[in-house]
Structures are given as C-alpha cells and as structure tokens.
Design a protein around this motif. Sequence first.
Motif, PDB file in Angstrom:
ATOM      1  N   ASP A 160       0.651  -1.112  -0.002  1.00 51.73           N
ATOM      2  CA  ASP A 160      -0.036   0.031  -0.172  1.00 51.73           C
ATOM      3  C   ASP A 160       0.992   1.206  -0.074  1.00 51.73           C
ATOM      4  O   ASP A 160       1.425   1.588   1.097  1.00 51.73           O
ATOM      5  CB  ASP A 160      -1.035  -0.031   1.181  1.00 51.73           C
ATOM      6  CG  ASP A 160      -1.902   1.138   1.519  1.00 51.73           C
ATOM      7  OD1 ASP A 160      -2.419   1.432   0.558  1.00 51.73           O
ATOM      8  OD2 ASP A 160      -1.939   1.706   2.570  1.00 51.73           O
TER       9      ASP A 160
ATOM     10  N   THR B 232      -0.149   5.633   3.130  1.00 48.64           N
ATOM     11  CA  THR B 232      -0.972   5.222   4.276  1.00 48.64           C
ATOM     12  C   THR B 232      -2.149   6.130   4.497  1.00 48.64           C
ATOM     13  O   THR B 232      -3.044   5.784   4.749  1.00 48.64           O
ATOM     14  CB  THR B 232      -0.265   4.798   5.580  1.00 48.64           C
ATOM     15  OG1 THR B 232       1.154   4.099   5.017  1.00 48.64           O
ATOM     16  CG2 THR B 232      -1.123   4.144   6.290  1.00 48.64           C
TER      17      THR B 232
ATOM     18  N   GLY C 128      -4.692   5.131   7.245  1.00 49.55           N
ATOM     19  CA  GLY C 128      -4.773   3.696   7.210  1.00 49.55           C
ATOM     20  C   GLY C 128      -6.101   3.164   6.802  1.00 49.55           C
ATOM     21  O   GLY C 128      -6.139   1.922   6.929  1.00 49.55           O
TER      22      GLY C 128
ATOM     23  N   SER D 264      -7.044   2.593   3.245  1.00 50.07           N
ATOM     24  CA  SER D 264      -6.982   1.487   2.401  1.00 50.07           C
ATOM     25  C   SER D 264      -6.214   0.279   2.719  1.00 50.07           C
ATOM     26  O   SER D 264      -6.396  -0.821   2.671  1.00 50.07           O
ATOM     27  CB  SER D 264      -6.310   1.950   0.925  1.00 50.07           C
ATOM     28  OG  SER D 264      -4.763   2.731   1.256  1.00 50.07           O
ATOM     29  N   ALA D 265      -5.268   0.760   3.711  1.00 49.35           N
ATOM     30  CA  ALA D 265      -4.551  -0.432   4.528  1.00 49.35           C
ATOM     31  C   ALA D 265      -5.488  -1.441   5.137  1.00 49.35           C
ATOM     32  O   ALA D 265      -5.260  -2.686   5.119  1.00 49.35           O
ATOM     33  CB  ALA D 265      -3.409  -0.056   5.304  1.00 49.35           C
TER      34      ALA D 265
ATOM     35  N   VAL E 208      -0.284  -6.839   4.806  1.00 46.52           N
ATOM     36  CA  VAL E 208       0.003  -5.582   4.199  1.00 46.52           C
ATOM     37  C   VAL E 208       0.939  -4.867   4.576  1.00 46.52           C
ATOM     38  O   VAL E 208       1.114  -4.608   5.848  1.00 46.52           O
ATOM     39  CB  VAL E 208      -1.617  -4.787   4.243  1.00 46.52           C
ATOM     40  CG1 VAL E 208      -1.247  -3.298   3.508  1.00 46.52           C
ATOM     41  CG2 VAL E 208      -2.713  -5.352   3.901  1.00 46.52           C
TER      42      VAL E 208
ATOM     43  N   SER F  14       2.567  -0.949   4.385  1.00 50.13           N
ATOM     44  CA  SER F  14       1.916   0.260   4.145  1.00 50.13           C
ATOM     45  C   SER F  14       3.087   1.421   4.184  1.00 50.13           C
ATOM     46  O   SER F  14       3.671   1.545   5.511  1.00 50.13           O
ATOM     47  CB  SER F  14       0.958   0.578   4.928  1.00 50.13           C
ATOM     48  OG  SER F  14      -0.082   1.706   4.376  1.00 50.13           O
TER      49      SER F  14
ATOM     50  N   GLU G 240       4.497   5.351   4.307  1.00 48.13           N
ATOM     51  CA  GLU G 240       3.894   6.618   4.559  1.00 48.13           C
ATOM     52  C   GLU G 240       5.051   7.701   5.061  1.00 48.13           C
ATOM     53  O   GLU G 240       5.853   7.498   5.865  1.00 48.13           O
ATOM     54  CB  GLU G 240       2.750   6.424   5.837  1.00 48.13           C
ATOM     55  CG  GLU G 240       2.537   8.146   6.267  1.00 48.13           C
ATOM     56  CD  GLU G 240       2.022   8.727   4.998  1.00 48.13           C
ATOM     57  OE1 GLU G 240       0.940   8.327   4.166  1.00 48.13           O
ATOM     58  OE2 GLU G 240       2.465   9.885   4.786  1.00 48.13           O
TER      59      GLU G 240
ATOM     60  N   VAL H 144      -1.043  -5.416   9.466  1.00 42.21           N
ATOM     61  CA  VAL H 144      -0.443  -4.202   8.817  1.00 42.21           C
ATOM     62  C   VAL H 144       0.825  -3.762   9.300  1.00 42.21           C
ATOM     63  O   VAL H 144       0.977  -3.584  10.564  1.00 42.21           O
ATOM     64  CB  VAL H 144      -1.318  -3.112   8.640  1.00 42.21           C
ATOM     65  CG1 VAL H 144      -0.589  -2.132   7.895  1.00 42.21           C
ATOM     66  CG2 VAL H 144      -2.619  -3.534   7.961  1.00 42.21           C
TER      67      VAL H 144
ATOM     68  N   VAL I 292       3.368  -0.482   9.106  1.00 44.10           N
ATOM     69  CA  VAL I 292       3.459   0.826   8.523  1.00 44.10           C
ATOM     70  C   VAL I 292       4.807   1.186   8.708  1.00 44.10           C
ATOM     71  O   VAL I 292       5.472   1.270   9.662  1.00 44.10           O
ATOM     72  CB  VAL I 292       2.533   1.945   9.354  1.00 44.10           C
ATOM     73  CG1 VAL I 292       2.714   3.252   8.726  1.00 44.10           C
ATOM     74  CG2 VAL I 292       1.032   1.482   9.361  1.00 44.10           C
TER      75      VAL I 292
END
Length: 219
Positions: A65, A68, A71, A73-74, A87, A89, A91, A112, A114
């Motif tokens: 992704d 982000t 969050g 779509s994640a 996932v 992600s 950012e 997820v 990030v």
Amino acid sequence: MKGTPLTEEIYEYIVQHFALDERALLGRMSARAEKAGIPMIMIGEDQAKFIAFFLRAIGAKRVLDVGTLFGYSAAIMARSVGDSGEVVSLEYSELHAKVAKDNLAQEGIKNVSVEVGPALEAMKRMPGNTFDFILIDADKPNYINYLREALRLIRNGGVIAGDNAIAWGKVAQQVEPDDPDYASVTAIQAFNEEFAREKKLFGIIIPIGDGMAMGVVQK
Ligand SMILES: C[S@@+](CC[C@H](N)C(=O)[O-])C[C@H]1O[C@@H](n2cnc3c(N)ncnc32)[C@H](O)[C@@H]1O
C-alpha cells in the motif's frame, strides 16, 4: 460515450446496497484522523469495496500500500487478505503514520506494518517478486517511479493499481502550467501512458472514484 455517468444518487445507491461496512469503517477511522488535522484524501467507499472484492477474487495474501494516510486502504486490504495475509503500508508523514497505527490498533487489525519514510526508498530496499497486489496512491510526481519499482516487486500474475488515474477529471485535457494541479495532472498523464505502453502490463482504467489504472503483470 458508452456507459452511464455516475451521479450522487447512484453512488449512494451503490454504497447503501454494497458498501455499508466500508462506510462504517471509514466513518470511525476518518473521525479520528480529522481530529489530528489529516486531509480527507482517501479512496472512496465504492473503491474500497471494489478493492476488497478484487483481492478476494485473486486470493491475494501479500499487498503493498503506497501512501497510508490514516490507514483506510491498508485496513480494507488487511481485512481482505485475512489473518494469514499481510499488508505493508508506506507513509512519509510521521503524523499520518502514527494516526494510521492508532486507527488500525483500535480496529483490531494486526496484519499491517506501517513503514515511515519516502516510499520509493523503501520499495528499492525490498526483494522482488513477492507481492500479489500493489496500490499506488502517494505523491503523483513519483507515480512513474513507483510503477517501475512495482513492476519489480510484484509477482508474475499479480496486479498493480494506481489511484487518481482520471486526475480529478483533467486527464484528457492539456493543462496549462498555471493550473494548480499542473504537476500532478501531467505526472498522472505520463504514468498512464507508461502503464498503457508497458509490455508486461495488461491494463485498463476502471472509472471508479477518481479512476484506478489496473494491470495484471505478465513477466
Ligand atoms: C492519497 S493519500 C493515501 C490514501 C490511502 N491510500 C487511503 O486511501 O486510505 C497519500 C499519502 O501519501 C503520503 N505521501 C506523499 N508523499 C510520499 C512519499 N514520498 N512517500 C511516502 N508517502 C508519501 C501522504 O503523506 C499521504 O498520507
């Protein structure tokens, strides 16, 4: 023109019948993000449901992704790949990443990760051929660079998607340099042209939200 232009009434009909869970999730996540002053530039509820449908259809397990925000779509994609999927992600903004992590924790979403920093650098550090689906939705001037890295990172048969492929309705126009969207629109035009020309991609723009370029990769 073939097809029927989407109106507010039809959008609402689609959400009411097919995307109420996505609307509820967006309501909760965006409320927390608005308090932190984060802009509301996420994908729409209909796009969210479409991506959720699509990831289920291809049995995606590993998703990237790019961008982000808070969050959304994640979260949608994390729920779609299931507990055995993941996932990643990416950012740039520490604030956005923090709010996204809080949002995901509050929603009980654990699959997820990030990563904070410039997405292109992060992508360059990753091994190739590991993702089933990549959503590009960060800074538009880097879209072409994200596409080139995504082609390396996606597995054979995986799918690359780029949001805002219709460029706020301006994609078919020759924008002037004094247009506030000039840099983004011309970057998206260049991205779409490369997307369409790229021999490894079998692609199309789906006219949902602000348009999603989607292509299956044949390496
Ligand atoms: C349109 S939003 C992403 C929306 C998200 N995909 C969603 O639908 O929930 C774009 C995000 O990309 C981030 N961004 C911009 N430039 C970036 C960069 N160079 N590297 C990583 N993220 C970046 C912005 O801070 C913003 O949070």
